[in-house]
Design a protein around this motif. Sequence first.
Motif, PDB file in Angstrom:
ATOM      1  N   HIS A 155       0.821  -1.210   0.000  1.00  0.00           N
ATOM      2  CA  HIS A 155       0.000   0.000   0.000  1.00  0.00           C
ATOM      3  C   HIS A 155       0.859   1.266   0.000  1.00  0.00           C
ATOM      4  CE1 HIS A 155      -3.444  -2.581   1.335  1.00  0.00           C
ATOM      5  NE2 HIS A 155      -4.108  -1.709   0.613  1.00  0.00           N
ATOM      6  N   LEU A 156       1.919   1.267   0.788  1.00  0.00           N
ATOM      7  CA  LEU A 156       2.757   2.461   0.851  1.00  0.00           C
ATOM      8  C   LEU A 156       3.580   2.635  -0.422  1.00  0.00           C
ATOM      9  CD1 LEU A 156       3.823   2.297   4.588  1.00  0.00           C
ATOM     10  CD2 LEU A 156       2.141   3.819   3.527  1.00  0.00           C
ATOM     11  N   GLU A 157       3.945   1.538  -1.059  1.00  0.00           N
ATOM     12  CA  GLU A 157       4.589   1.642  -2.372  1.00  0.00           C
ATOM     13  C   GLU A 157       3.642   2.275  -3.379  1.00  0.00           C
ATOM     14  OE1 GLU A 157       5.753  -2.378  -3.110  1.00  0.00           O
ATOM     15  OE2 GLU A 157       7.714  -2.156  -2.131  1.00  0.00           O
ATOM     16  N   ARG A 158       2.360   1.880  -3.317  1.00  0.00           N
ATOM     17  CA  ARG A 158       1.393   2.475  -4.248  1.00  0.00           C
ATOM     18  C   ARG A 158       1.162   3.943  -3.927  1.00  0.00           C
ATOM     19  NH1 ARG A 158      -4.429  -0.272  -4.922  1.00  0.00           N
ATOM     20  NH2 ARG A 158      -4.706   0.695  -2.870  1.00  0.00           N
ATOM     21  N   LEU A 159       1.217   4.308  -2.630  1.00  0.00           N
ATOM     22  CA  LEU A 159       1.093   5.718  -2.267  1.00  0.00           C
ATOM     23  C   LEU A 159       2.165   6.551  -2.950  1.00  0.00           C
ATOM     24  CD1 LEU A 159      -0.220   7.906  -0.337  1.00  0.00           C
ATOM     25  CD2 LEU A 159       1.637   7.348   1.242  1.00  0.00           C
ATOM     26  N   LEU A 160       3.401   6.065  -2.910  1.00  0.00           N
ATOM     27  CA  LEU A 160       4.501   6.815  -3.535  1.00  0.00           C
ATOM     28  C   LEU A 160       4.413   6.762  -5.052  1.00  0.00           C
ATOM     29  CD1 LEU A 160       7.553   6.050  -1.212  1.00  0.00           C
ATOM     30  CD2 LEU A 160       5.798   7.821  -1.049  1.00  0.00           C
TER      31      LEU A 160
END
Length: 308
Positions: free
Chosen positions: A57-62
């Motif tokens: 999820h945090l990879e997709r945020l970035l």
Amino acid sequence: MPFPTSDKIWMDGELVDWDRATVHVLTPTLHYGYGVFEGIRAYPTDAGPAVFHLRAHLERLLQSAKIYPPLDTIPYTVDELCEVVCDLIRVNGHEGGCYIRPTIILGYGEIGLNPLPSKPQTIVATWEWGAYLGEDSAVNGVRVGISSYRRIGKNTIPPAGKANGQYLNSSLAKVEALRAGYDEAIMLSEDGYVAEGTGENLFVVRDGAVLTPPLADGPLGGITRASVMTIARDLDIDVHETSLVRTDLYLADEVFLTGTAAELTPVREVDGRVVGPRGPVTERIQSAFLDAIHGRNDRYADWLTVVD
């Protein structure tokens, strides 16, 4: 019912009291929707609260931030944001799990359509949140209607990202559905193919196989969507990405929705056509999904980040 709250919100390295977590009223994010966000859940497990696909999820945020410069200039890595989320869960005492909302917005800099003079701000909030589509929806299913609002086009606002402003599209469809007496809306692409719900991916079961719209038809590449596809294949259920039209929903054996908020929710009715109660294929996948997110299946242990 009052909206739930927590003790602290993380804002660019500081833990701020919930009621004092504020931004300037002239931030371009408020006026133009220029920001990106994620929705993540943590679940109770025998080892303690565990976050479902935290890193993904945090990879997709970035990745979303990369689509919308200067949001991509935040000084935080995925590893650092993972630590932030886990620390905030500890601080807020979410032993029974929680919903997690990381977001990157623009601070006050210039009022106009040029976002580049503004500096990005990173915020993470957590709170306890129950079933998004109703407490009995996981078993009894929901009623959905096909929206008159089309899913945003690929060259209108990039659907691959999760940008704040693009969810006006979803909100219009949601309000239309609620006012018509439905629980949720299904949005079609510009070409008339089924895309997704207002905040969920969609699956159809037909002749024992699971079908879902391809990303080319406009749905977000959901992390829960990918997990459910993996689970289905592990259960020896055929899974196919294929274009669907509204009559495919009317004539389906089963229909269900997936997403961080909705988790895995059956659909019992589409546009007044009864699909039926939760079907056997949906129930098998849902049961395996629940085992995965609550840490009851070691096969999917790497999907969870346990908060010590």
